[in-house]
Design an enzyme around this catalytic site. Sequence first.
Site, short mmCIF file in Angstrom:
data_model
loop_
_atom_site.label_atom_id
_atom_site.label_comp_id
_atom_site.label_asym_id
_atom_site.label_seq_id
_atom_site.Cartn_x
_atom_site.Cartn_y
_atom_site.Cartn_z
N ASN A 187 0.94 14.87 7.50
CA ASN A 187 1.70 14.38 6.35
C ASN A 187 2.57 13.21 6.78
OD1 ASN A 187 2.38 17.34 4.33
ND2 ASN A 187 0.91 15.72 4.05
N ARG B 230 9.04 -32.26 0.82
CA ARG B 230 10.40 -32.24 0.28
C ARG B 230 10.90 -30.81 0.04
NH1 ARG B 230 11.34 -34.21 -5.65
NH2 ARG B 230 9.41 -35.30 -5.15
N GLY C 119 -3.15 21.65 -1.24
CA GLY C 119 -3.57 20.98 -2.46
C GLY C 119 -3.82 21.98 -3.57
N TYR D 63 4.40 27.02 1.30
CA TYR D 63 3.25 26.11 1.26
C TYR D 63 2.95 25.54 2.64
CZ TYR D 63 0.46 21.94 0.45
OH TYR D 63 -0.53 20.99 0.52
#
Length: 553
Positions: free
Chosen positions: A224, A315, A88, A81
């Site tokens: 990426n 406080r 995609g 890939y």
Amino acid sequence: MDVLKDTNIGNVSEEDIVIGKFQGLYSNKYISLDGNSLTTADLVRLGKGLYKVKLTYHAEKKVNEARATIETIMKDNRVIYGINTGFGKFANTVIPQDKLLELQDNLIRSTCAGVGSPLSVERTRMLLALRINVLAKGYSGISMETIQAMISAFNASCLSWVPEKGTVGASGDLAPLAHLTLGLMGEGKMWSPKSGWGNAKKVLECHGLTPLVLKTKEGLSLINGTQMISSLGAEAVERAVGVARQADIIAALSLEALRGTTKAFHRDIHAVRPHPGQVEVALRLRSLLDSEVFPSQISESHRSCNRVQDAYTLRCIPQVHGVVIDTIAFVKNLLLTEINSATDNPLVFAERGETISGGNFHGEYPAKALDYLAIGVHELASMSERRIERLVNPSLSDLPAFLVQEGGLNSGFMMAHCTAAALVSENKGLCHPSSVDSLSTSVATEDHVSMGGWAARKALSVVEHVEQVLAIELLAACQALEFLRPLKSTDPLEKVHELVRSVVGPWDRDRQMSPDIEAAHLLLREGKVWEVVRPYMDQYRERLALEPLPLDD
């Protein structure tokens, strides 16, 4: 990470370096990147242009090994890939050998779909530095030639035009990182101190640099990742550190001006609820207000009053400011991991000679953390605005209305309080978490996204608003002290008053408030309020035989 300081820059300010007045003056100051040890503080320094970068020997070795693995895969004609497939939805489309380089160029060009204003010079520099650091980790398969070209561009401050909007933070910050890469390819717009904005190729040529020519997988390797989320997040968290510790000082100043009691800061109270941030804030307040160590005439003047306890914004400072400190520490630690992580896909494991596809590019970690940061830091402004109300309201302060004489003729801090209220209200909207949203993209391949880019930009906006609200409180508290004169506060708080008066005079009559707020805001951005009281805090800790404050938080 090694910081090599081979050059002394003398009296030149960081601002001068950032805007390029002294080009090349810091040319022998380096930070060595290895992909494992970059800090958020050093990333911010890189953004300011204070250092150049280079790789460590170990990083170079890892980069070369990973690239060799990619070359072997190509020779073996394996289908991987992003190397020889589409992206995609097109992951199953095999690309012919003679089209592989075109594939990488097309990926960058088509992904340059960002919109909006460009990132600032400082933020673009951070983005480029962080991308180099992640690639230096040695799991992306980038070539040494390409990463060295990126380093040369960084060191010359040749910075691409990167629009701030367009990332969903899923397959990483694709659009911003593509725009960052496009300029390095000699396309689109680029900026440098020498040339200003211009055609990217011409800007590179002006510095003797040649445009990138992408090799197989390199387009994917460059886009990426979560680097925009994380670089903006690094700035947000470092600014949050600075404003949070100064918020304690400003709160102490307000408590003194309102003649509050320090009983709520007693160590025994916090020892039985020992959250680290709460304990630390209470200690800081004691170190500023303990009249046995630093006598206060103001404190002595109301020692015998009948007041038992104060409103919550006085406080409960340790409890509220304390959780902010703990929140910041959590986010900073998470970002430290993120900026030193491999976020590419597929990742290259050279020791096994293989690549593995995964989802390290998903931005959920930094997105969630930065949403949390915004929610946490906002409380400093929420508390501050209520203390400003107490300072300007005569029924709560026993001081002149709006901290000015001749009220009516003069309006004093009336509208400054309105500004603080407006900023706090705006923050409430910005604190809505972006990471609870998701829109499916890339034809349902990226069917869950982080929206981390918006989380980062929102966090930065929230931190800036907090700085501005606290700047208003700082001015109001110093003005309140004017009405208590000739009584003096503690030595450290008087130093804060002196610092403020060095840039902003007392309010004897109405004048423009915006320049005063801006001047006080700059003091906070530069950490000056912290600097003037730190010696007193150290002295207090020494007296109690406590650990000293870290030299650089």
